[in-house]
Design an enzyme around this catalytic site. Sequence first.
Site, PDB file in Angstrom:
ATOM      1  N   ARG A 277     -13.824  -8.156   0.428  1.00  0.00           N
ATOM      2  CA  ARG A 277     -13.215  -7.830   1.801  1.00  0.00           C
ATOM      3  C   ARG A 277     -12.687  -6.365   1.642  1.00  0.00           C
ATOM      4  O   ARG A 277     -12.214  -5.732   0.360  1.00  0.00           O
ATOM      5  CB  ARG A 277     -12.101  -8.606   1.459  1.00  0.00           C
ATOM      6  CG  ARG A 277     -11.050  -8.562   2.618  1.00  0.00           C
ATOM      7  CD  ARG A 277      -9.634  -7.694   2.217  1.00  0.00           C
ATOM      8  NE  ARG A 277      -8.689  -7.789   3.199  1.00  0.00           N
ATOM      9  CZ  ARG A 277      -7.543  -6.748   3.144  1.00  0.00           C
ATOM     10  NH1 ARG A 277      -7.361  -5.951   2.306  1.00  0.00           N
ATOM     11  NH2 ARG A 277      -6.768  -7.132   4.078  1.00  0.00           N
ATOM     12  N   VAL A 278     -12.757  -5.580   2.606  1.00  0.00           N
ATOM     13  CA  VAL A 278     -11.982  -4.240   2.763  1.00  0.00           C
ATOM     14  C   VAL A 278     -11.111  -4.299   3.838  1.00  0.00           C
ATOM     15  O   VAL A 278     -11.379  -4.818   4.848  1.00  0.00           O
ATOM     16  CB  VAL A 278     -13.268  -3.143   3.127  1.00  0.00           C
ATOM     17  CG1 VAL A 278     -12.610  -2.154   3.736  1.00  0.00           C
ATOM     18  CG2 VAL A 278     -14.159  -3.308   1.913  1.00  0.00           C
ATOM     19  N   GLY A 279     -10.099  -3.634   3.528  1.00  0.00           N
ATOM     20  CA  GLY A 279      -8.637  -3.574   4.488  1.00  0.00           C
ATOM     21  C   GLY A 279      -8.838  -2.358   5.395  1.00  0.00           C
ATOM     22  O   GLY A 279      -9.963  -1.776   5.573  1.00  0.00           O
ATOM     23  N   ASP A 280      -7.668  -2.232   6.050  1.00  0.00           N
ATOM     24  CA  ASP A 280      -7.704  -1.146   6.887  1.00  0.00           C
ATOM     25  C   ASP A 280      -7.156   0.226   6.281  1.00  0.00           C
ATOM     26  O   ASP A 280      -7.801   1.316   6.677  1.00  0.00           O
ATOM     27  CB  ASP A 280      -6.151  -1.170   7.761  1.00  0.00           C
ATOM     28  CG  ASP A 280      -5.032  -1.507   7.089  1.00  0.00           C
ATOM     29  OD1 ASP A 280      -5.179  -2.159   5.753  1.00  0.00           O
ATOM     30  OD2 ASP A 280      -4.151  -0.849   7.326  1.00  0.00           O
TER      31      ASP A 280
ATOM     32  N   GLY B 263      -4.041  -5.754   6.764  1.00  0.00           N
ATOM     33  CA  GLY B 263      -5.070  -4.916   6.895  1.00  0.00           C
ATOM     34  C   GLY B 263      -6.088  -5.269   8.428  1.00  0.00           C
ATOM     35  O   GLY B 263      -6.225  -4.412   9.278  1.00  0.00           O
TER      36      GLY B 263
ATOM     37  N   THR C  40       0.858  -0.348   6.796  1.00  0.00           N
ATOM     38  CA  THR C  40       0.839  -1.029   5.788  1.00  0.00           C
ATOM     39  C   THR C  40       0.962  -2.618   6.299  1.00  0.00           C
ATOM     40  O   THR C  40       1.211  -2.562   7.642  1.00  0.00           O
ATOM     41  CB  THR C  40       2.062  -0.914   4.745  1.00  0.00           C
ATOM     42  OG1 THR C  40       2.169  -1.565   3.672  1.00  0.00           O
ATOM     43  CG2 THR C  40       3.334  -0.844   5.665  1.00  0.00           C
ATOM     44  N   GLY C  41       0.569  -3.459   5.484  1.00  0.00           N
ATOM     45  CA  GLY C  41       0.540  -4.983   6.133  1.00  0.00           C
ATOM     46  C   GLY C  41      -0.882  -5.394   6.073  1.00  0.00           C
ATOM     47  O   GLY C  41      -1.651  -4.817   5.419  1.00  0.00           O
TER      48      GLY C  41
ATOM     49  N   THR D 179       0.874  -1.248   0.114  1.00  0.00           N
ATOM     50  CA  THR D 179       0.039   0.039  -0.171  1.00  0.00           C
ATOM     51  C   THR D 179       0.823   1.211   0.036  1.00  0.00           C
ATOM     52  O   THR D 179       1.935   1.298   0.553  1.00  0.00           O
ATOM     53  CB  THR D 179      -0.780   0.074   1.251  1.00  0.00           C
ATOM     54  OG1 THR D 179      -1.791  -0.920   1.228  1.00  0.00           O
ATOM     55  CG2 THR D 179      -1.455   1.272   1.614  1.00  0.00           C
TER      56      THR D 179
HETATM   57  C1  SD4 Z   1      -4.747  -4.329   3.236  1.00  0.00           C
HETATM   58  N1  SD4 Z   1      -3.172  -3.007   4.477  1.00  0.00           N
HETATM   59  O1  SD4 Z   1      -5.813  -4.173   2.539  1.00  0.00           O
HETATM   60  C2  SD4 Z   1      -3.563  -3.219   3.019  1.00  0.00           C
HETATM   61  C3  SD4 Z   1      -2.495  -3.877   2.330  1.00  0.00           C
HETATM   62  C4  SD4 Z   1      -1.338  -3.314   2.303  1.00  0.00           C
HETATM   63  O2  SD4 Z   1       0.678  -2.731   1.671  1.00  0.00           O
HETATM   64  O3  SD4 Z   1      -0.998  -2.561   3.328  1.00  0.00           O
HETATM   65  N2  SD4 Z   1      -0.250  -3.238   1.419  1.00  0.00           N
HETATM   66  O4  SD4 Z   1      -4.536  -4.860   4.183  1.00  0.00           O
END
Ligand code: SD4
Length: 339
Positions: A221-224, A247, A244-245, A193
């Site tokens: 699905r929705v992330g953070d 979510g 990042t990471g 991200t």
């Molecule tokens: C997610 N946090 O959708 C995002 C993915 C991400 O670096 O951070 N990628 O979970």
Amino acid sequence: MSNRRKFIKKAALGSIGLSTAYGMAQDLRDEKTQARGKSELIGTKPLIISTWNHGMPANEMAWKYLQEGKSGIEAIEAGVKIPEGDPEVTTVGYGGFPDREGKVTLDACIMDHQSNCGSVSFLQGIKHPISVAKMVMQDTPHVMLSGEGALQFALSKGFVVEDLLTDKAEKAWRKWMEASKYKPVINIENHDTISMLLIDKDGNISGGCTTSGAAWKMHGRVGDSPIIGAGLFLDNEVGAAAATGLGEAVIRTAGSAMVVELMRQGKSPREACKEMVERIYAKHKGHRDMEYLQVGFIALNKNGEYGGYSLRSGFNYAVHDQQGGNRMQDAEFKMAWED
Ligand code: SD4
């Protein structure tokens, strides 16, 4: 006097004479910044930090906008649009890896120094979700639009639908389908991200975050990343943080909002990011996500201190200020990749 010392002196002078309760807290933070001295990273205003290598060209563009006198929000939007539009970046916008049904679905949010914010999630067919998020902030009474509604809003604003699935991403998806195991590969296909935070020359903070989310996620699905407080948060009196990471782990712990609160309590950006990562690690001991869990945070504060920290090695971010130019910074981490 070095720029750094000048900056610290200015920060200290700036704090004299504040008489409100907040002012006293601000004084304390300024003293802390000075006391921390060389162990922390400190930049000059304006300062921009962005996650991962694609933060470099994004910072470059945002910097140009700031130099032209554009607002922080305009700079954020222009900056993160670079990876959004780059088909080689497989984790953001056009060219992003799809969900398990082969659909590219995008999440983004943006926030300004007055705590105005806008967000879109589960948006399909629009190359620049950050621009739609900005319009949600500026032109609607809402903060967040999702899915079909977000798309309708984008169309009403003149955005056009495009096929965002590149040949490269489609190929990767077909390959994944052969085994169809959901086990995100840390730092490689799932965790790139772009989150960008900046403090302008007047000390005002803004931030943005945009992503195609976790590759091979379930449809819907929705992330953070589009969630204010999880993927991004800022308080102009304190500082800003972004994640990042994975979510899910960041949402469970209200990650970015907590990093800002830790800075409010006097932690440096690096210390706040570290504490949050430690907290996420502790909460996920024994959790099924632990096997592939990676999270990283970046943060900056009102005094121009900045930092980052990740659970596993491999996380880096781009930093741009006048003094040091545009450069990459490796984040500290809790454990090596293979641990
Ligand atoms: C997610 N946090 O959708 C995002 C993915 C991400 O670096 O951070 N990628 O979970």
